[in-house]
Scaffold this active site. Sequence first.
Site, PDB file in Angstrom:
ATOM      1  N   VAL A  31       7.103  -2.348  -6.249  1.00 48.05           N
ATOM      2  CA  VAL A  31       6.933  -1.296  -6.413  1.00 48.05           C
ATOM      3  C   VAL A  31       5.774  -0.797  -6.122  1.00 48.05           C
ATOM      4  O   VAL A  31       5.986   0.914  -5.777  1.00 48.05           O
ATOM      5  CB  VAL A  31       5.427  -1.534  -8.106  1.00 48.05           C
ATOM      6  CG1 VAL A  31       4.475  -0.282  -8.660  1.00 48.05           C
ATOM      7  CG2 VAL A  31       5.770  -2.532  -9.010  1.00 48.05           C
ATOM      8  N   THR A  32       5.162  -0.488  -4.576  1.00 38.97           N
ATOM      9  CA  THR A  32       4.828   0.129  -3.585  1.00 38.97           C
ATOM     10  C   THR A  32       6.246   1.477  -3.143  1.00 38.97           C
ATOM     11  O   THR A  32       5.699   2.011  -3.321  1.00 38.97           O
ATOM     12  CB  THR A  32       4.271  -0.409  -2.805  1.00 38.97           C
ATOM     13  OG1 THR A  32       2.828  -1.336  -3.540  1.00 38.97           O
ATOM     14  CG2 THR A  32       3.663   0.385  -1.561  1.00 38.97           C
ATOM     15  N   ASP A  66       1.202   4.026  -7.046  1.00 37.40           N
ATOM     16  CA  ASP A  66      -0.283   3.678  -5.789  1.00 37.40           C
ATOM     17  C   ASP A  66      -1.476   2.574  -6.638  1.00 37.40           C
ATOM     18  O   ASP A  66      -2.189   1.581  -6.035  1.00 37.40           O
ATOM     19  CB  ASP A  66      -1.051   4.448  -5.102  1.00 37.40           C
ATOM     20  CG  ASP A  66      -1.437   4.154  -4.393  1.00 37.40           C
ATOM     21  OD1 ASP A  66      -1.221   3.792  -3.580  1.00 37.40           O
ATOM     22  OD2 ASP A  66      -2.626   5.269  -4.475  1.00 37.40           O
ATOM     23  N   ASP A  69       0.481  -1.306  -8.169  1.00 35.68           N
ATOM     24  CA  ASP A  69       0.859  -2.427  -7.061  1.00 35.68           C
ATOM     25  C   ASP A  69      -0.566  -3.374  -6.728  1.00 35.68           C
ATOM     26  O   ASP A  69      -0.391  -3.747  -6.814  1.00 35.68           O
ATOM     27  CB  ASP A  69       1.695  -1.714  -6.036  1.00 35.68           C
ATOM     28  CG  ASP A  69       0.589  -0.302  -5.725  1.00 35.68           C
ATOM     29  OD1 ASP A  69      -0.139  -0.628  -5.865  1.00 35.68           O
ATOM     30  OD2 ASP A  69       0.648  -0.069  -4.078  1.00 35.68           O
ATOM     31  N   ARG A  74      -3.790  -8.093  -7.593  1.00 36.29           N
ATOM     32  CA  ARG A  74      -4.766  -8.439  -7.970  1.00 36.29           C
ATOM     33  C   ARG A  74      -4.604  -9.818  -9.260  1.00 36.29           C
ATOM     34  O   ARG A  74      -4.947 -10.825  -9.458  1.00 36.29           O
ATOM     35  CB  ARG A  74      -6.243  -7.823  -8.943  1.00 36.29           C
ATOM     36  CG  ARG A  74      -6.990  -7.169  -7.555  1.00 36.29           C
ATOM     37  CD  ARG A  74      -7.712  -6.015  -8.056  1.00 36.29           C
ATOM     38  NE  ARG A  74      -7.748  -5.015  -8.590  1.00 36.29           N
ATOM     39  CZ  ARG A  74      -7.518  -3.758  -8.600  1.00 36.29           C
ATOM     40  NH1 ARG A  74      -7.364  -3.591  -7.350  1.00 36.29           N
ATOM     41  NH2 ARG A  74      -6.553  -2.676  -9.286  1.00 36.29           N
ATOM     42  N   SER A  80      -3.453  -8.967  -0.004  1.00 36.24           N
ATOM     43  CA  SER A  80      -3.693  -9.397   1.482  1.00 36.24           C
ATOM     44  C   SER A  80      -3.932  -8.357   2.680  1.00 36.24           C
ATOM     45  O   SER A  80      -3.372  -7.288   1.641  1.00 36.24           O
ATOM     46  CB  SER A  80      -2.310  -9.765   1.565  1.00 36.24           C
ATOM     47  OG  SER A  80      -0.822  -8.877   1.404  1.00 36.24           O
ATOM     48  N   ASP A  87       0.271  -0.574   1.868  1.00 35.31           N
ATOM     49  CA  ASP A  87       0.312   0.490   0.633  1.00 35.31           C
ATOM     50  C   ASP A  87      -0.246   1.704   1.271  1.00 35.31           C
ATOM     51  O   ASP A  87       0.492   2.809   0.713  1.00 35.31           O
ATOM     52  CB  ASP A  87      -0.957   0.065  -0.258  1.00 35.31           C
ATOM     53  CG  ASP A  87      -0.822   0.930  -1.413  1.00 35.31           C
ATOM     54  OD1 ASP A  87      -0.385   1.587  -1.641  1.00 35.31           O
ATOM     55  OD2 ASP A  87      -2.472   0.948  -1.664  1.00 35.31           O
ATOM     56  N   ASP A  91       1.932   5.866   1.206  1.00 31.52           N
ATOM     57  CA  ASP A  91       0.885   6.725   1.218  1.00 31.52           C
ATOM     58  C   ASP A  91       0.971   7.584   1.838  1.00 31.52           C
ATOM     59  O   ASP A  91       0.941   8.821   1.035  1.00 31.52           O
ATOM     60  CB  ASP A  91      -0.668   6.585   0.517  1.00 31.52           C
ATOM     61  CG  ASP A  91      -0.632   5.228  -0.584  1.00 31.52           C
ATOM     62  OD1 ASP A  91      -0.072   5.336  -1.046  1.00 31.52           O
ATOM     63  OD2 ASP A  91      -1.257   4.683  -0.758  1.00 31.52           O
TER      64      ASP A  91
END
Length: 209
Positions: A31-32, A66, A69, A74, A80, A87, A91
């Site tokens: 997804v990121t 953002d 993900d 969670r 991690s 991420d 970004d």
Amino acid sequence: MLNRYARAAATRILTPVARLLIRLGLSPDAVTILGTIGVCLGAWVFFPRGELLVGVLVITAFVFSDTLDGVMARLLGRTSKWGAFLDSTLDRIGDAAIFSGLAIWFSRGGDDRVMAWLAMGCLILGSVVSYARAPAEGPGMTASVGIAERADRLVVAPVTTGPVALGLPEIVLKVVLALLLLASAVTILQRVFFVRQQCLAADAATPTP
């Protein structure tokens, strides 16, 4: 500021979407990556051609990845250091794509050099705002302070660009970018002084040989 006040609400809204994506077999890292690709396509394909509204719509469709993900990580119990690193790195690419896309358009077809320079200034100072946290957090300090964090830049620019594409006077976007540039500069100073205070306190607490 938006990061502190809006993240909880966004998390509540996106949690059902996160559960759906997990059931579909997508990972937070996927997804990121997909979110960053979508933002870059919206900014680099449509903004330079002057199709600002289409670009904003495409960016909006992917920008919430953002937060999404993180929610997925969670829920899966997979938070991690790698995920945080990926991420944070991607970004920076998404941020740069948005402001560089605007700068390309206004330096060419948009024919507004002031707007182009403001967009580039927001890109540069925004990168410094984000970078300022890294060398501070390495030695165990913090630098997550300031009036213009990433969420502010990422929301304010597209939200203003969309109405301008629909006919709102361009001076509105120019003023917003100028204020965002100023806020980014202030945020850098806030982080520099905040880290300096921590360094001085740590030095004072260290016994002199």
